[in-house]
Design a protein around this motif. Structure first.
Motif, PDB file in Angstrom:
ATOM      1  N   GLN A 372       0.852  -1.194   0.000  1.00 64.89           N
ATOM      2  CA  GLN A 372       0.000   0.000   0.000  1.00 64.89           C
ATOM      3  C   GLN A 372       0.881   1.235   0.000  1.00 64.89           C
ATOM      4  N   ARG A 374       2.188   4.762   0.856  1.00 68.67           N
ATOM      5  CA  ARG A 374       2.120   5.655   2.017  1.00 68.67           C
ATOM      6  C   ARG A 374       2.394   7.076   1.539  1.00 68.67           C
ATOM      7  N   GLY A 376       3.456  10.756   1.202  1.00 64.04           N
ATOM      8  CA  GLY A 376       4.460  11.554   1.891  1.00 64.04           C
ATOM      9  C   GLY A 376       4.743  12.824   1.121  1.00 64.04           C
TER      10      GLY A 376
END
Length: 421
Positions: A372, A374, A376
């Protein structure tokens, strides 16, 4: 949202000026009454002088409230004037001024516009009816005089026509100037509202510009620092591993770290110079990054420990500088992320595609499987750069491991391109 109806409310300063106006007109009315009494304006039919003093108070005092209650003031002054002329009080000049101001104030200050029109028309019609009745009775009483029966344009008829004309100009002027004052105030109010709205919009725009500058600065700092620090970190790790077995190789790696540090300092210096100089003009040359520089980026990525292949697909075309820089930074950020997260043994492919509608940069790397994404700062910065160029960005995990990053930007169709289609 419905527009708020325009209304006028007198200020304290305007109310003080009305009070001063009433006082000045009262003094003028008293003087006019005294002089008119001495001049025997109405002859033997003239009323007592004390009635003129009462009349002066009644006709001028309401003017102190002409902006607050314009309709009442106009009715009071018109009625006082009507009574004064009827019973022959020796004062007409200041009374005329007071009635004009009263009618004017109704048009200029009465917020209920339909009521303002009714009040003024009622006063004007009443005054003209009274004038015509007065003229009729005077004509009857003087019917036996030769001048009156001499014809339609006898001196008496001519005098009455002058009176009608003067009254028409008098009441018409009061009505017109009152309306003009109201409309001018309304236009001034709209102008002030628009000025206020423009000021608020200017403040919002300035705040947005500051916010956008902060985002741009943060994005540039992230791209420059993250890329070079990541490269230096990988190179330092490699140098540490081979420093005992192969000092020469270690020396070459350390030289690469020095080059990366120098490049980072150069880019940071250019960014700081841009921020310090008003208007963005700097002594440093503007960014000269192009899509061709992605080849050097791929080579540097290979030197930093991530074997990277580079390919150009299609016929290269001229790309605006802003788009080229943004696509370069997207490729740079993608390769930096791959070096940091893909793991040992990962590889990368960088492809630059040109077609009839735009340009596309695709970065694919192998390595660890990404279950998955993430979100940022790196991904956010890439999406912002793609959007700023008018393009789109796709970041998708690969089934066999690694990521695929695809940035596509449409390009304006040139006349030459259109002619070849």
């Amino acid at each position: 949202m419905p527009a708020v109806p325009f209304t006028r409310t007198p200020t304290a300063r305007e109310q003080r000026s009305d009070l001063l106006l009433a006082a000045v007109l009262f003094v003028g009315a008293v003087l006019s009454a005294g002089l008119s009494s001495i001049a025997q304006m109405y002859g033997d039919e003239q009323a007592d002088l004390w009635t003129a003093v009462v009349y002066a108070v009644v006709v001028t005092a309401p003017l102190a409230f002409r902006r607050r209650w314009p309709g009442i003031v106009a009715v009071v002054t018109a009625t006082a004037y009507f009574v004064a002329v009827t019973i022959k009080i020796p004062e007409v000049y200041v009374g005329n001024i007071a009635m004009f101001i009263g009618l004017y104030s109704v048009g200029a200050w009465m917020n209920h516009r339909r009521r303002a029109m009714i009040v003024r028309i009622a006063i004007i019609v009443g005054m003209f009816a009274w004038l015509l009745i007065t003229m009729y009775y005077e004509a009857i009483t003087q019917a036996d005089e030769a001048e009156v029966v001499a014809g339609a344009f006898s001196p008496y008829v001519a005098f009455m026509m002058i009176q009608i004309l003067l009254n028409a100009l008098y009441f018409g002027g009061a009505y017109y100037f009152g309306e003009r004052a109201w409309h001018s105030a309304a236009e001034r109010e709209v102008l002030e509202q628009r000025t206020s709205e423009l000021e608020r919009e200017r403040e919002v725009t300035a705040a947005q510009a500051v916010a956008l500058d902060r985002v741009r600065i943060a994005r540039e700092l992230h791209d420059v620092v993250a890329h070079h620090v990541s490269v230096m970190g990988v190179q330092a790790g490699a140098a540490r591993l081979v420093i005992d077995q192969d000092p020469a190789q270690s020396t070459r790696i350390l030289a690469g770290i020095e080059d990366s540090a120098r490049d980072a300092i150069s880019e940071l210096r250019q960014l700081l110079e841009t921020l310090r100089t008003p208007g963005g003009d700097t002594a440093e040359p503007a960014s000269t990054l192009t899509l061709d520089d992605i080849a050097e980026l791929a080579a540097a990525s290979t030197d930093a420990g991530l074997p990277t292949d580079y390919a150009v697909i299609g016929e290269p075309v001229a790309v605006p500088s802003l788009i080229a820089v943004n696509l370069y930074r997207i490729a740079q950020e993608s390769l930096t992320n791959a070096r940091r997260h893909a793991g040992v043994g990962a590889t990368a492919d960088v492809r630059v595609r040109y077609d009839d509608d735009g340009v596309e940069v695709e970065i694919v790397n192998t390595g660890r499987t990404v279950a998955q994404l993430r979100p940022g700062l790196g991904q956010l910065g890439m999406r912002e750069r793609a959007a700023a160029s008018g393009g789109t960005l796709e970041v998708t995990p690969r089934t066999l491991g690694g990521l695929r990053v695809r940035a596509r930007v449409p390009l304006p169709v040139t006349a030459e391109a259109r002619s070849t289609r």
